[in-house]
Scaffold this motif. Structure first.
Motif, short mmCIF file in Angstrom:
data_model
loop_
_atom_site.label_atom_id
_atom_site.label_comp_id
_atom_site.label_asym_id
_atom_site.label_seq_id
_atom_site.Cartn_x
_atom_site.Cartn_y
_atom_site.Cartn_z
N ASP A 1 46.79 48.45 72.37
CA ASP A 1 47.19 47.48 73.04
C ASP A 1 48.62 47.07 72.15
O ASP A 1 48.40 46.83 71.01
CB ASP A 1 46.45 46.36 73.41
CG ASP A 1 45.63 46.45 74.46
OD1 ASP A 1 45.82 47.86 75.03
OD2 ASP A 1 44.88 45.89 75.16
N GLN A 2 49.69 46.63 73.00
CA GLN A 2 50.87 46.03 72.32
C GLN A 2 50.54 44.60 72.59
O GLN A 2 50.65 43.94 73.86
CB GLN A 2 52.11 46.49 73.00
CG GLN A 2 52.51 47.98 72.59
CD GLN A 2 52.84 48.02 71.02
OE1 GLN A 2 53.37 47.27 70.45
NE2 GLN A 2 52.48 49.27 70.47
N PHE B 1 46.16 37.58 74.46
CA PHE B 1 45.76 38.84 74.34
C PHE B 1 44.27 38.87 74.57
O PHE B 1 43.83 39.85 74.64
CB PHE B 1 46.08 39.47 72.88
CG PHE B 1 45.11 38.76 71.83
CD1 PHE B 1 44.18 39.03 71.45
CD2 PHE B 1 45.93 37.85 71.01
CE1 PHE B 1 43.30 38.65 70.45
CE2 PHE B 1 45.23 37.30 69.95
CZ PHE B 1 44.08 37.41 69.53
N GLY B 2 43.67 37.43 74.34
CA GLY B 2 42.23 37.72 74.87
C GLY B 2 41.71 36.30 75.21
O GLY B 2 42.68 35.27 75.47
N VAL B 3 40.43 35.97 75.53
CA VAL B 3 39.69 34.77 75.73
C VAL B 3 38.71 34.66 74.91
O VAL B 3 37.81 35.40 74.82
CB VAL B 3 39.58 34.86 77.40
CG1 VAL B 3 38.63 33.69 77.81
CG2 VAL B 3 40.84 34.83 78.19
N ILE B 4 38.56 33.33 74.52
CA ILE B 4 37.24 32.89 73.87
C ILE B 4 36.52 31.83 74.86
O ILE B 4 37.11 31.00 75.24
CB ILE B 4 37.66 32.46 72.51
CG1 ILE B 4 36.39 32.14 71.32
CG2 ILE B 4 38.53 31.32 72.52
CD1 ILE B 4 36.63 32.34 69.91
N GLU B 5 35.33 32.15 75.09
CA GLU B 5 34.31 31.14 75.83
C GLU B 5 33.41 30.44 75.07
O GLU B 5 32.66 31.23 74.36
CB GLU B 5 33.86 31.75 77.19
CG GLU B 5 35.06 32.48 78.12
CD GLU B 5 34.57 32.33 79.48
OE1 GLU B 5 33.84 31.36 79.78
OE2 GLU B 5 35.11 32.90 80.27
N SER B 6 33.36 29.17 75.24
CA SER B 6 32.30 28.27 74.79
C SER B 6 31.44 28.07 75.91
O SER B 6 31.54 28.18 76.94
CB SER B 6 32.72 27.17 73.93
OG SER B 6 33.12 26.20 74.78
N VAL B 7 30.45 27.44 75.53
CA VAL B 7 29.20 26.83 76.56
C VAL B 7 30.04 26.19 77.64
O VAL B 7 30.05 26.15 78.74
CB VAL B 7 28.27 25.89 76.05
CG1 VAL B 7 27.08 25.30 77.16
CG2 VAL B 7 27.44 26.76 75.14
N SER C 1 53.83 39.77 67.32
CA SER C 1 54.04 40.79 68.08
C SER C 1 53.59 42.24 67.09
O SER C 1 53.70 42.11 65.96
CB SER C 1 55.41 41.05 68.53
OG SER C 1 56.13 40.22 69.18
N GLY C 2 53.14 43.19 68.02
CA GLY C 2 52.53 44.35 67.13
C GLY C 2 51.47 45.16 67.95
O GLY C 2 51.33 44.71 69.07
N GLN C 3 50.89 45.90 67.00
CA GLN C 3 50.08 47.02 67.97
C GLN C 3 48.55 46.66 67.29
O GLN C 3 48.58 46.59 66.17
CB GLN C 3 50.23 48.39 67.79
CG GLN C 3 49.64 49.20 68.58
CD GLN C 3 49.84 50.81 68.47
OE1 GLN C 3 50.36 51.13 67.33
NE2 GLN C 3 49.68 51.44 69.43
N VAL C 4 47.80 46.67 68.29
CA VAL C 4 46.09 46.31 67.83
C VAL C 4 45.61 47.67 67.45
O VAL C 4 45.85 48.86 67.84
CB VAL C 4 45.32 46.06 69.10
CG1 VAL C 4 43.84 45.87 68.78
CG2 VAL C 4 45.77 44.77 69.60
#
Lengths: 131, 359
Positions: free
Chosen positions: A50-51, A58-64, A75-78
Motif C-alpha cells: 500500500d502507498q 492508514f489504519g485504525v487502533i481501537e481500545s475498549v 509518504s511511502g510504501q508499506v
C-alpha cells in the motif's frame, strides 16, 4: 504520570514514533498514546505494498472505549506489517516501542523524516497535554 | 456548561483516575485499566462512585399515588423493603427514563434516576402531579456507591454491615455502613451480585475510603465508567440515550416484563398496549461479531445490502473475548442464530444474533 520517550526515535504530534533504518522506517504509537487509549483490542492494518500519504490515515487502533486513526507520518510504501497485532493487539500496551511496532515503510521523500519531532520537542508537547 | 463533580472527585484524582464527562458530571472513566476493573468485578469486586445518579423522593400517600401514575409498575402495591426496576413513559409510550423505585415505608418512596435525566424527570413529575407537596429532588444531598462482584457480601461485612448478607435480590434495608446511615439494596448495573449503598453526600468520602481499605485485601478495586459500561453491556442492561429514549417503546427494547399493562393506570399504558397489539417493526437484539473488529453505537446493521437497523451499544466483552453489541433490527432477524452484517467504517462484518444476557 510517567511516559517513556526514547531519545533515539523521531515523533509526530499525534503520538506516533518513527525509527529510521537504512532504507526503511519502522513506526508505532508512543507510550503516551497507549496509556491514553487504554486496553487496545483491535488494530486495522494496511497491506504490504500500500502507498501511504503523509498525514492521511492508514489504519485504525481501537481500545475498549475509543477508536483512533493511525495517520501516516511520512509518504511511502508499506514493506511490512506486524502480523502479531492481529491476534494480540495488546502487545502495543505492553511494549509499544518494541514488539508493538505497527508497520515498516520505505519512504518516498527523505525530507519528511527530517521534519519529524525529536524526543525533546515531543516531550514538551506531551507534558503540556498531560497536565 | 460547568461540569458537576461528586464529593469523591478528589479521591478519584488521587487514585490516578482519568476523568471524563458523563451526564453533566466529571467522572472517572478508569483508574488503571478498563479490562482489569471489569475482571475485578467478575472475579472479586469493584467499587463504583454512582453519585451522579439522581434521587427523587415521594413523601405521603398523595405523592406516592401520584408517582404511581407515572411508573410502569404498581408502586402503591410495592411492599416496603422492595426495589423495582421500571419506566417512566410519555403519552406516546416512549421512555422518559428508566429508574429503580424504592419503597421505604407506607408513606415514603424514592426513585433512583439517570444523571442525564434528573431535571427532565423532576419537571415531568411536577407537570403531572396535582400537588408538588411531598415531591423532593434529593439528588444534591445524597450519593450512591456500588459494590459489585462475588466478594461484595464479605466486604460489606467488614465495614460493619453484615446484615447486608441477609438481603435477597431486589430487597433493601436501612443499616450503618462504616458508621454512616445508609439504604443498602441488593441491586446493581453489572450483572454481578452486589449492593448499592445510598448515603448522605457528606458521608461519601468516609464510606468510600472504608470500603476501599477493607475491600482491597479481598480483591476490591475502584472501577470507573468504562468498566461500568462493558459490564452492563455483557449483562445486556439498557443505557438511557442508547437503547432507550423518548421515542423508543419499552416493548421494542424487550422490557415488557417491567411494564404492567394488565393493571395499567400510568401515562403511556394505552399507547404501549396499542403497540403490543399492532406489533413492532424493530426489536432490540444482542449480537456477536464473527469477524475481527469492534461494533460501536451508531453503526448500521445491513442484510443483503439493505439497512435493517442500527447498533445502540457495542464493544469488546472482556469476559468472552469477543465483540458484542445491542442493535435494533427488523422483526425478521431477531431469532438467535440469525445473521446480519454490522457496517464498521465501510466494512460489513458478519454478526450473529445471540441470547442475552451475554454472560
Amino acid at each position: 504520570m510517567d511516559f517513556e520517550i526514547p531519545d533515539e526515535l523521531h515523533y509526530t504530534s499525534d503520538d506516533e514514533w518513527v525509527h529510521t533504518e537504512d532504507d526503511f522506517v519502522t513506526l508505532g504509537v508512543t507510550d503516551f498514546a497507549q496509556q491514553q487509549l487504554g486496553d487496545i483490542v483491535y488494530v486495522e492494518l494496511p497491506s504490504v505494498g500500500d502507498q501511504l500519504e503523509s498525514g492521511v490515515a492508514f489504519g485504525v487502533i481501537e481500545s475498549v472505549k475509543t477508536v483512533s486513526d493511525l495517520n501516516a507520518p511520512i509518504s511511502g510504501q508499506v514493506v511490512a506489517i506486524n502480523e502479531e497485532l492481529v491476534d494480540q493487539p495488546e502487545i502495543i500496551n505492553e511494549e509499544c516501542y518494541g514488539g508493538g511496532w505497527i508497520i515498516k515503510v520505505k519512504p518516498s521523500n527523505q525530507d519528511q523524516i527530517d521534519s519529524l519531532l525529536d524526543a525533546d520537542s515531543y516531550r514538551k508537547i506531551v507534558s503540556k497535554r498531560s497536565t | 456548561m460547568t461540569l458537576k463533580r461528586t464529593p469523591l472527585y478528589e479521591a478519584h484524582r488521587s487514585l490516578g483516575a482519568r476523568m471524563i464527562e458523563f451526564g453533566g458530571f466529571e467522572l472517572p472513566v478508569q483508574y488503571t485499566s478498563i479490562r482489569e476493573e471489569h475482571c475485578a468485578v467478575r472475579e472479586a469486586a469493584g467499587l463504583f462512585d454512582a453519585s451522579h445518579m439522581g434521587r427523587i423522593e415521594f413523601e405521603g400517600s398523595d405523592a406516592i399515588a401520584a408517582a404511581d401514575g407515572l411508573f410502569s409498575r404498581n408502586l402503591t402495591g410495592l411492599e416496603p423493603g422492595r426495589v423495582q426496576y421500571g419506566l417512566l413513559c410519555n403519552e406516546n409510550g416512549g421512555v422518559v427514563d428508566d429508574i429503580t423505585c424504592y419503597r421505604v415505608s407506607e408513606g415514603f418512596a424514592f426513585w433512583c434516576v439517570n444523571a442525564s435525566n434528573i431535571e427532565k424527570d423532576h419537571r415531568w413529575i411536577l407537570d403531572h402531579v396535582a400537588s408538588a407537596a411531598g415531591v423532593h429532588n434529593a439528588s444534591e444531598e445524597t450519593g450512591l456507591l456500588a459494590v459489585q462482584g462475588p466478594a461484595s457480601e464479605a466486604i460489606l461485612s467488614k465495614v460493619g454491615a453484615p446484615e447486608a448478607a441477609a438481603l435477597r435480590r431486589f430487597r433493601f434495608a436501612q443499616m450503618q455502613v462504616a458508621d454512616c446511615p445508609a439504604f443498602v439494596s441488593r441491586t446493581g448495573y453489572t450483572g454481578a451480585d452486589g449492593f448499592e449503598i445510598y448515603l448522605s453526600s457528606g458521608d461519601l468520602p468516609q464510606v468510600f475510603d472504608a470500603l476501599l481499605g477493607e475491600g482491597e485485601p479481598l480483591g476490591l478495586r475502584p472501577a470507573g465508567l468504562g468498566a461500568r459500561d462493558t459490564l452492563r453491556l455483557e449483562a445486556a442492561l439498557p443505557l438511557y440515550g442508547h437503547e432507550l429514549d423518548d421515542d423508543t417503546s419499552p416493548l421494542a427494547a424487550g422490557l415488557e416484563r417491567f411494564v404492567d399493562l394488565e393493571t395499567g393506570g400510568f401515562i403511556g399504558a394505552e399507547a404501549i398496549a396499542r403497540d403490543r397489539d399492532a406489533g413492532l417493526e424493530q426489536q432490540l437484539v444482542g449480537f456477536e461479531l464473527e469477524e475481527r473488529g469492534v461494533a460501536r453505537a451508531g453503526c448500521a446493521v445491513a442484510l443483503a445490502g439493505e439497512t435493517i437497523g442500527r447498533v445502540t451499544s457495542g464493544g469488546p466483552s472482556p469476559t468472552l473475548g469477543k465483540s458484542i453489541g445491542l442493535a435494533y433490527v427488523s422483526a425478521g432477524v431477531t431469532e438467535p442464530g440469525s445473521g446480519f452484517q454490522v457496517v464498521v467504517r465501510d466494512r460489513a462484518l458478519q454478526a450473529r444474533v445471540v441470547e442475552t444476557p451475554f454472560v
